[in-house]
Design a protein around this motif. Sequence first.
Motif, mmCIF file in Angstrom:
data_model
loop_
_atom_site.group_PDB
_atom_site.id
_atom_site.type_symbol
_atom_site.label_atom_id
_atom_site.label_comp_id
_atom_site.label_asym_id
_atom_site.label_seq_id
_atom_site.Cartn_x
_atom_site.Cartn_y
_atom_site.Cartn_z
ATOM 1 N N LEU A 1 -6.237 -2.848 2.687
ATOM 2 C CA LEU A 1 -7.453 -3.368 2.078
ATOM 3 C C LEU A 1 -7.082 -4.162 0.831
ATOM 4 C CD1 LEU A 1 -9.786 -0.266 2.376
ATOM 5 C CD2 LEU A 1 -9.848 -2.328 3.740
ATOM 6 N N PRO A 2 -7.769 -5.256 0.568
ATOM 7 C CA PRO A 2 -7.404 -6.100 -0.579
ATOM 8 C C PRO A 2 -7.929 -5.534 -1.890
ATOM 9 C CG PRO A 2 -9.230 -7.071 0.602
ATOM 10 C CD PRO A 2 -8.878 -5.829 1.339
ATOM 11 N N ILE A 3 -7.489 -4.338 -2.245
ATOM 12 C CA ILE A 3 -7.941 -3.699 -3.488
ATOM 13 C C ILE A 3 -6.720 -3.368 -4.309
ATOM 14 C CG2 ILE A 3 -9.125 -1.713 -4.482
ATOM 15 C CD1 ILE A 3 -10.691 -1.585 -1.791
ATOM 16 N N GLY A 4 -6.704 -3.754 -5.567
ATOM 17 C CA GLY A 4 -5.570 -3.459 -6.437
ATOM 18 C C GLY A 4 -4.380 -4.353 -6.122
ATOM 19 N N ASP A 5 -3.342 -4.232 -6.930
ATOM 20 C CA ASP A 5 -2.175 -5.108 -6.782
ATOM 21 C C ASP A 5 -1.125 -4.502 -5.869
ATOM 22 O OD1 ASP A 5 -3.375 -6.850 -8.505
ATOM 23 O OD2 ASP A 5 -2.578 -5.805 -10.266
ATOM 24 N N ALA A 6 -0.769 -3.240 -6.135
ATOM 25 C CA ALA A 6 0.305 -2.619 -5.370
ATOM 26 C C ALA A 6 -0.232 -1.358 -4.698
ATOM 27 C CB ALA A 6 1.460 -2.261 -6.299
ATOM 28 N N PRO A 7 0.354 -0.976 -3.565
ATOM 29 C CA PRO A 7 -0.075 0.250 -2.898
ATOM 30 C C PRO A 7 0.169 1.468 -3.781
ATOM 31 C CG PRO A 7 1.352 -1.037 -1.469
ATOM 32 C CD PRO A 7 1.387 -1.682 -2.797
ATOM 33 N N ILE A 8 -0.783 2.389 -3.768
ATOM 34 C CA ILE A 8 -0.605 3.618 -4.536
ATOM 35 C C ILE A 8 -0.664 4.806 -3.589
ATOM 36 C CG2 ILE A 8 -1.403 2.900 -6.814
ATOM 37 C CD1 ILE A 8 -4.187 3.985 -5.902
ATOM 38 N N THR A 9 -0.012 5.915 -3.992
ATOM 39 C CA THR A 9 -0.060 7.142 -3.210
ATOM 40 C C THR A 9 -1.218 7.983 -3.717
ATOM 41 O OG1 THR A 9 2.324 6.998 -3.157
ATOM 42 C CG2 THR A 9 1.341 9.020 -2.331
ATOM 43 N N VAL B 1 -6.797 2.901 15.970
ATOM 44 C CA VAL B 1 -6.626 2.392 14.605
ATOM 45 C C VAL B 1 -6.490 3.504 13.582
ATOM 46 C CG1 VAL B 1 -7.903 0.321 15.168
ATOM 47 C CG2 VAL B 1 -9.085 2.216 14.111
ATOM 48 N N THR B 2 -6.325 4.747 14.024
ATOM 49 C CA THR B 2 -6.339 5.846 13.065
ATOM 50 C C THR B 2 -4.940 6.319 12.687
ATOM 51 O OG1 THR B 2 -6.629 7.324 14.936
ATOM 52 C CG2 THR B 2 -8.581 6.728 13.706
ATOM 53 N N ALA B 3 -3.936 5.452 12.818
ATOM 54 C CA ALA B 3 -2.587 5.883 12.463
ATOM 55 C C ALA B 3 -2.481 6.168 10.960
ATOM 56 C CB ALA B 3 -1.571 4.839 12.869
ATOM 57 N N THR B 4 -3.246 5.440 10.162
ATOM 58 C CA THR B 4 -3.267 5.717 8.727
ATOM 59 C C THR B 4 -4.704 5.838 8.248
ATOM 60 O OG1 THR B 4 -3.373 3.419 8.074
ATOM 61 C CG2 THR B 4 -1.191 4.342 8.366
ATOM 62 N N PHE B 5 -4.841 6.441 7.070
ATOM 63 C CA PHE B 5 -6.168 6.622 6.472
ATOM 64 C C PHE B 5 -6.850 5.289 6.216
ATOM 65 C CE2 PHE B 5 -8.019 6.470 2.134
ATOM 66 C CZ PHE B 5 -9.236 7.044 2.432
ATOM 67 N N GLU B 6 -6.063 4.325 5.774
ATOM 68 C CA GLU B 6 -6.676 3.095 5.306
ATOM 69 C C GLU B 6 -7.192 2.225 6.440
ATOM 70 O OE1 GLU B 6 -4.127 0.988 2.762
ATOM 71 O OE2 GLU B 6 -5.753 -0.262 2.044
ATOM 72 N N THR B 7 -6.428 2.127 7.527
ATOM 73 C CA THR B 7 -6.935 1.344 8.664
ATOM 74 C C THR B 7 -8.198 1.982 9.220
ATOM 75 O OG1 THR B 7 -5.308 2.509 9.984
ATOM 76 C CG2 THR B 7 -4.816 0.250 9.416
ATOM 77 N N SER B 8 -8.258 3.332 9.236
ATOM 78 C CA SER B 8 -9.472 3.990 9.725
ATOM 79 C C SER B 8 -10.655 3.611 8.861
ATOM 80 C CB SER B 8 -9.327 5.504 9.704
ATOM 81 O OG SER B 8 -8.038 5.914 9.919
ATOM 82 N N LEU B 9 -10.435 3.676 7.527
ATOM 83 C CA LEU B 9 -11.529 3.348 6.607
ATOM 84 C C LEU B 9 -11.976 1.901 6.816
ATOM 85 C CD1 LEU B 9 -13.169 4.431 4.196
ATOM 86 C CD2 LEU B 9 -11.479 3.396 2.720
ATOM 87 N N LEU C 1 0.299 14.297 8.712
ATOM 88 C CA LEU C 1 1.317 14.901 9.564
ATOM 89 C C LEU C 1 2.509 13.970 9.763
ATOM 90 C CD1 LEU C 1 -0.836 16.689 12.264
ATOM 91 C CD2 LEU C 1 0.595 17.731 10.541
ATOM 92 N N SER C 2 2.251 12.652 9.812
ATOM 93 C CA SER C 2 3.370 11.770 10.143
ATOM 94 C C SER C 2 4.179 11.361 8.920
ATOM 95 C CB SER C 2 2.871 10.534 10.884
ATOM 96 O OG SER C 2 2.072 9.756 10.058
ATOM 97 N N THR C 3 3.535 11.234 7.733
ATOM 98 C CA THR C 3 4.312 10.816 6.566
ATOM 99 C C THR C 3 4.274 11.827 5.425
ATOM 100 O OG1 THR C 3 2.464 9.669 5.548
ATOM 101 C CG2 THR C 3 3.806 8.399 7.068
ATOM 102 N N GLY C 4 3.368 12.789 5.482
ATOM 103 C CA GLY C 4 3.305 13.780 4.412
ATOM 104 C C GLY C 4 2.540 13.303 3.192
ATOM 105 N N GLY C 5 1.850 12.203 3.283
ATOM 106 C CA GLY C 5 1.082 11.724 2.136
ATOM 107 C C GLY C 5 0.012 10.750 2.583
ATOM 108 N N ILE C 6 -0.833 10.332 1.637
ATOM 109 C CA ILE C 6 -1.870 9.358 1.939
ATOM 110 C C ILE C 6 -1.642 8.144 1.046
ATOM 111 C CG2 ILE C 6 -4.335 8.908 2.034
ATOM 112 C CD1 ILE C 6 -3.796 11.113 3.826
ATOM 113 N N MET C 7 -1.479 6.983 1.674
ATOM 114 C CA MET C 7 -1.296 5.748 0.904
ATOM 115 C C MET C 7 -2.610 4.983 0.853
ATOM 116 S SD MET C 7 1.871 5.278 -0.045
ATOM 117 C CE MET C 7 2.284 3.552 -0.084
ATOM 118 N N PHE C 8 -2.765 4.189 -0.194
ATOM 119 C CA PHE C 8 -3.971 3.360 -0.291
ATOM 120 C C PHE C 8 -3.594 2.020 -0.913
ATOM 121 C CE2 PHE C 8 -7.954 1.895 -2.156
ATOM 122 C CZ PHE C 8 -8.782 2.024 -1.059
#
Lengths: 52, 255, 202
Positions: B162-170, B30-38, B151-158
């Motif tokens: 997770l059901p926080i905020g309206d739109a995904p932010i970088t 589940v660690t492909a992205t920061f958010e799923t890990s969290l 490493l895979s996308t060059g950034g961290i999305m949030f």
Amino acid sequence: MWIPIVVIGGLVLVYIGTYYLNKKTPIPDECKDVVDEATCTACHNFTCSYKK
Amino acid sequence: MTKKDNFLKGFFKENPIFFYLLGMCPALAVTATFETSLGMGLLVVFVLTSSNIVVSLVKKWIPHDVRTPAYIVIIATFVTVVKMLTEAYAINLFDALGVFLPLIVVNCLILGRAEAFASKNTVIDSAIDGVGMGLGFTLGLVVIGILRELLSTGGIMFGVYLPIGDAPITLFSLDMIINLFAADFHITDYGLKVFGLAPGAFIALGIILAVFQFRKSRKDRKIAIAKMEFIAEKKRIAAEKKKLAAQKLAKAGGK
Amino acid sequence: MSFTLFATAIISAMLINNVILMQFLGICPFLGVSKKSSAAIGMSAAVLFVMIISSAITYTLYDLVLYKYGIPYISTIAFILVIASLVQFVEMFIKKTSKSLYKSLGIYLPLITTNCAILGVSEGNITNIWVNHIGDYWGGLLIALSTAVGTGLGFGLIIFAFSSIREKLEASDVPAAWKGVPISLVVAGIMSLAFLGLAGII
């Protein structure tokens, strides 16, 4: 309402029954040391590291 | 052990992922992205804390012989609760975790903590241990997740899962740094896609564990060198004493 | 038609969606048991055996009881109980019947309860059959069984291949920081990369 309770209760009883029966069946004498070795090498287990 | 030590031990000294290698399946899957890990980590914190509390509450009534079945039932109950809550309130996370959400049941960490800690300690200590160990597990997952997503996308999305905020932010992007020097260069176009896939999971975790092992081996070597110096010094002192004694003996014999 | 379905399910579960390298189930025995080839064979035989029986039972339980009476939400707790009692039962059975079988296979049975792969296959079967719209019980059972066979074989294949690599790895000169688990994980990553190339078969 009562179906899930019956299903879970039945499965729990089955599990406890088999667990008890398995515990009562002795491990063959010659395998005892192999069992300990397998349990502790196969998985980095908390219970293992605490038993030491 | 004080309460603070009990809480903090899961983070570095006894980190479940990096030092005990427990819960490796979710740590890779589940660690492909920061958010799923969290998200996964927080769910484990909830299950671990509540199962620890319940196990330490009922420890007096559980016969010793059937304790493992009882722990499994308690853990499976909380996992079912978590599964239903996630499906209701964070459906994206539920879809992303997939089969690994019910698989929290068989996470060695939770059963291990119930058996090794909660069944022997008070309710408050067990709750602290559950939160600490769970957050340590989350920390491990998040470290792997950040490395892989960077490493895979060059950034961290949030905000995608997770059901926080309206739109995904970088939250962070390597472009922010690189654009200071080269305005038109987008490093995000050159991500190492393999780190988002299965092989990258193994390699990323391997790299992180190697870093930990490197630090540990350096520490061990320092200790070993110090020990050797100490032994050599003692040997030298002993040899000198022997020499002195021999000289004295020789003098005595001379008289 | 059903043979094609069977063969496709087996190949896809064994090679393309390999249980260890692609789905990350059963990493713990993968890193632990694969030190010796004999242990790897014993463990994977135990996993294959339990996986086939448990997926048949869990699928039957889900289709005929849980789904029928509208209580699919207790599937996780029911499945783990089924698997745990099955493991206990099989262990007791082997203890009583054959000493040599117990020595080679039975000792790995207690470790299987907390093996992600078994519960993962049972849970995956439910979603898989649901997604593929297989209506009747027997068709679903066929898919569940063939997935279990393929997954078990894939598990055995990888764990055996890896134990052979590992025996060579023990003899080679690895930097101290990479010794043990880190280098094993990187090797697994390279194996996984190779298996990624099989994705085009079906």
